[in-house]
Design an enzyme around this catalytic site. Structure first.
Site, mmCIF file in Angstrom:
data_model
loop_
_atom_site.group_PDB
_atom_site.id
_atom_site.type_symbol
_atom_site.label_atom_id
_atom_site.label_comp_id
_atom_site.label_asym_id
_atom_site.label_seq_id
_atom_site.Cartn_x
_atom_site.Cartn_y
_atom_site.Cartn_z
ATOM 1 N N GLY A 296 30.803 26.757 31.036
ATOM 2 C CA GLY A 296 31.102 27.553 29.803
ATOM 3 C C GLY A 296 30.286 26.973 28.748
ATOM 4 C CB CYS B 219 33.286 23.266 38.860
ATOM 5 S SG CYS B 219 34.402 22.477 37.883
HETATM 6 O O1 ZDP Z 1 33.838 30.057 37.797
HETATM 7 C C1 ZDP Z 1 35.201 29.664 37.914
HETATM 8 O O2 ZDP Z 1 36.088 30.585 38.551
HETATM 9 C C2 ZDP Z 1 35.643 28.732 37.015
HETATM 10 N N1 ZDP Z 1 37.026 28.581 36.829
HETATM 11 C C3 ZDP Z 1 35.116 27.360 37.934
HETATM 12 C C4 ZDP Z 1 35.705 26.256 37.050
HETATM 13 C C5 ZDP Z 1 34.350 25.799 35.998
HETATM 14 C C6 ZDP Z 1 34.589 24.864 35.231
HETATM 15 N N2 ZDP Z 1 35.756 24.819 34.065
HETATM 16 C C7 ZDP Z 1 33.540 24.182 34.373
HETATM 17 O O3 ZDP Z 1 33.780 23.056 33.961
HETATM 18 O O4 ZDP Z 1 32.189 24.714 34.836
HETATM 19 C C8 ZDP Z 1 35.586 23.811 35.833
#
Ligand code: ZDP
Length: 284
Positions: A227, A74
């Protein structure tokens, strides 16, 4: 049972952080995440993050999505994690190592004149082979601008793992896409055996991207750090951006650089919101 926590956010992607170094990961971590992240019956957050001890790094991070599933990594969360352990005095280093599902990553607290301005994280190398993202049907190949049909609509998908899976699609206008409808269909699409996070990206110019996200296990969030990294990688692979660019999210901006050593560096804010003590109900 009670649980001491601190609420943090990075670009509006919000997390509950718990120091679990003493008692370790609770056995009910998944249920706890569902209860705590609930915005009406709980504290409200996109994810629950535990600080744990590690035998291979300074700390270990485990993150659970609001639906109770565990994510490997994350991006916004690790900046919050980094400031949490630094501000709470769990380390006095500005540069330390964190064991995650994406390997050992290295955050750096950015201090200027005694004030913390943000956190830069060496997010490691992007993974591009389909099998390892994972994306089904492409073997060891890369998935770059491949046509995918979702709810009868055709998109060009570029897939990247930053430890967790991402599907990046370039669109003309982020507001033209009904993300709350299309996002879940991407998440459940047969290409993605571990489901996927999906980014809808507009190239403003070669150093400015605009991104909205549907997060696996969470829904639409205001930002996604991994992302944003995946979007920059996808934009470069499609010849549409420089290797250093700003990504504008609903909840803020991140600077992303894909450096010569093939590592991605993400820089952005992380802010404490409040702390408290959570009362565990029967349903957890
Ligand atoms: O890979 C997943 O299941 C994501 N929902 C995890 C969280 C990713 C996040 N939004 C980020 O900042 O990389 C928190």
């Amino acid at each position: 049972m009670t649980l001491a926590f601190t609420k943090w956010q990075g670009c509006g992607n919000d997390f509950v952080l718990v120091d679990g170094r003493g008692r370790g990961l609770p056995t009910n971590a998944a249920a706890l995440s569902r209860c705590i992240c609930d915005r009406h019956y709980g504290i409200g957050a996109d994810g629950l993050i535990f600080v744990l001890s590690s035998s291979v790094a300074d700390f270990c991070m485990r993150i659970f999505n609001a639906d109770g599933s565990e994510a490997e990594m994350c991006g916004n969360g690790i900046r919050c994690f980094a400031r949490f352990v630094y501000d709470e005095g769990m380390t006095d280093k500005e540069n330390f190592t964190v064991e995650t599902g994406a390997g050992i990553l290295v955050p750096r607290i950015i201090n200027e004149n005694g004030k913390t301005l943000g956190v830069e994280v060496d997010m490691g190398e992007p993974v591009l082979e389909a099998k390892h993202i994972p994306v089904e049907g492409f073997g060891e190949n890369r998935v770059i601008a491949e046509e995918i049909e979702v709810l009868g609509q055709k998109f060009q998908a570029t897939c990247v793992s930053m430890g967790n899976p991402h599907c990046v699609v370039f669109v003309g206008d982020v507001n033209d896409v009904a993300i709350d409808k299309v996002g879940p269909a991407f998440e459940q699409h047969r290409w993605f055996p571990k489901r996927t996070n999906t980014e809808f990206v507009v190239i403003r110019d070669r150093t400015h991207l605009r991104m909205r996200v549907w997060e696996r296990g969470a829904a639409v969030t205001l930002a996604c750090g991994t992302g944003a990294c995946a979007s920059l990688v996808a934009a470069v692979l499609n010849g549409r951006a420089e290797r250093n660019a700003e990504v504008e999210l609903d909840g803020g901006r991140l600077q992303i650089a894909w450096k010569e050593n093939n590592h991605i560096y993400m820089t952005g804010p992380a802010e404490r919101v409040f702390s408290g003590v959570y009362e565990e109900g029967d349903q957890c």
